[in-house]
Design an enzyme around this catalytic site. Structure first.
Site, PDB file in Angstrom:
ATOM      1  N   TYR A 198      -2.614  10.986   1.058  1.00 23.49           N
ATOM      2  CA  TYR A 198      -3.111  10.726  -0.268  1.00 23.49           C
ATOM      3  C   TYR A 198      -3.432  12.148  -0.960  1.00 23.49           C
ATOM      4  CZ  TYR A 198      -4.636   5.851   1.675  1.00 23.49           C
ATOM      5  OH  TYR A 198      -5.044   5.057   0.776  1.00 23.49           O
ATOM      6  N   ASP A 204       0.653  -1.192   0.171  1.00 22.61           N
ATOM      7  CA  ASP A 204       0.333   0.465   0.074  1.00 22.61           C
ATOM      8  C   ASP A 204       0.564   1.034   0.038  1.00 22.61           C
ATOM      9  OD1 ASP A 204      -3.075   0.630   0.093  1.00 22.61           O
ATOM     10  OD2 ASP A 204      -1.795   1.933   1.701  1.00 22.61           O
ATOM     11  N   HIS A 251      -4.814  -7.293   0.593  1.00 22.71           N
ATOM     12  CA  HIS A 251      -4.196  -6.877   0.487  1.00 22.71           C
ATOM     13  C   HIS A 251      -3.405  -6.457   1.584  1.00 22.71           C
ATOM     14  CE1 HIS A 251      -2.814  -2.378  -0.834  1.00 22.71           C
ATOM     15  NE2 HIS A 251      -3.784  -2.002   0.459  1.00 22.71           N
TER      16      HIS A 251
END
Length: 382
Positions: A308, A178, A359
């Site tokens: 982000y 990630d 994930h």
């Protein structure tokens, strides 16, 4: 500031405030027969919140986490929390592991002993690691972040400084998934001289591939990636759009409501893991709530979203990575990378498709991930 030992101790007042909020939840109305397709399922969430309020024991989990050797260090005005566990072998290889969102350093709790003490798990003591697991700035106990510009590349520079200047390692290994994958790749791109190799469980969203206009030269696997990932972004990417554009607006709700925070996080654990639609298949309630608590008690729901925004607006381009790279692909993960693209952009020396897992690999299937990491770095030990 020098490195200081760190122990978690959340004030009683924080836990009392949390209990009050969990006692006074205002639930939204829902459409009939609504399930997970519109977001977190209310039935599941209500059961989780009841467990959180009546049975979950934070002090017990806090005591378990405090068994880890934890530290804090101020670098460039940023307080960085990290775990540093020494390996039990003849010559442990230093390994820095970087987590992502919406997990935390808790992602690697299970895998740390498998890497520091492989003999205890049926492995070879010569494959042991000194394991360093930092909390990304703005996440968990690396809290208090107020500066802009903290993107993957910036975090990679902090990690280089942490490993060399503060921990004294001249050469080390790195791994992550990630956000941790991005940080690890920037670390390898800008500091190849420091790294023996890198290990990744994903290659992130490959924006450059999605943006290709003339697709005549692409392989079938790359075309499939574009179709699947474009559809995934359309169906699942709302969180990414919000956190990349208006993280501050989102922060008010997640910071004020523990139920809102839990709903925001568990939806991703269900959608991105290999749990087959049942969170209990991959995670216990205590695991999920401990991760949520790390965000809640440190007040980092908002600051963790900011990376982000930074990665969208301030991240420099990434070139070819020459450092030897191992990739473990887990079938339940999202946006599975096309191998041909990876081999054109990274020095891929190992590529393994794992039998299961998603994930949150180190939480879901730590044994197979630990084995792949040990085997990949075996040849790079000096």
């Amino acid at each position: 500031m020098s490195i200081e030992r760190f122990q978690i101790h959340v004030p009683d007042s924080v836990l009392e405030d949390l209990k009050y909020r969990l006692d006074h939840v205002r639930w939204p109305d829902l459409l009939e027969d609504s399930d997970w397709e519109r977001g977190s399922d209310r039935g599941y969430l209500q059961k989780l919140i009841t467990y959180w309020r009546d049975q979950f024991d934070w002090r017990a989990r806090e005591a378990v986490l405090n068994r880890l050797s934890q530290f804090r260090c101020n670098m460039d005005g940023v307080d960085v929390h990290f775990v540093h566990e020494r390996g039990k072998g003849p010559k442990p290889l230093p390994l820095i592991l970087t987590h992502g969102w919406p997990d935390s350093y808790l992602r690697y709790e299970k895998i740390i002993p498998m890497l520091t003490d492989p003999a205890r798990y049926g492995g070879n003591p010569e494959d042991s690691f000194d394991v360093i697991v930092p909390s990304v700035p703005g996440f968990g106990f690396s809290n208090g972040l107020t500066r802009a510009g903290v993107n993957n590349a910036y975090v990679a520079e902090l990690w280089a400084k942490l490993m060399t200047e503060h921990l004294g390692y001249s050469k080390f290994a790195a791994a992550g998934g990630d956000i941790g994958s991005g940080v690890t790749r920037y670390l390898a791109f800008h500091h190849p001289e420091l790294l023996t190799g890198i290990h990744l469980t994903d290659i992130g969203i490959i924006r450059s591939l999605l943006a290709v206009q003339d697709k005549t030269g692409l392989t079938e696997e790359e075309l499939l990636y574009i179709r699947n990932t474009s559809q995934w972004i359309a169906d699942e990417g709302g969180y990414m759009s919000i956190q990349s554009t208006r993280p501050q607006t989102l922060a008010y709700g997640l910071t004020d409501s523990p139920v809102g925070l839990a709903a925001w996080i568990i939806e991703k654990f269900r959608a991105w893991s290999d749990c087959k639609g049942d969170l209990r298949h991959s995670f216990s309630e205590d695991e999920l709530l401990t991760n949520i608590m790390i965000y809640w008690v440190t007040n980092t729901a908002g600051s963790s979203s900011n990376i982000y925004y930074e990665n969208t607006h301030t991240l420099p381009p990434l070139g070819y990575i020459e450092v030897p790279t191992g990739v473990a692909v887990f079938p339940g993960d999202v946006a599975l990378p096309p191998r041909e693209w990876a081999e054109r952009n990274l020095n891929i020396t190992s590529w393994n498709t794992m039998p299961r897992g998603g994930h949150f690999t180190a939480m879901e299937d730590p044994e197979s991930l630990a084995k792949d990491i040990r085997e990949f770095f075996r040849s790079s030990r000096v």
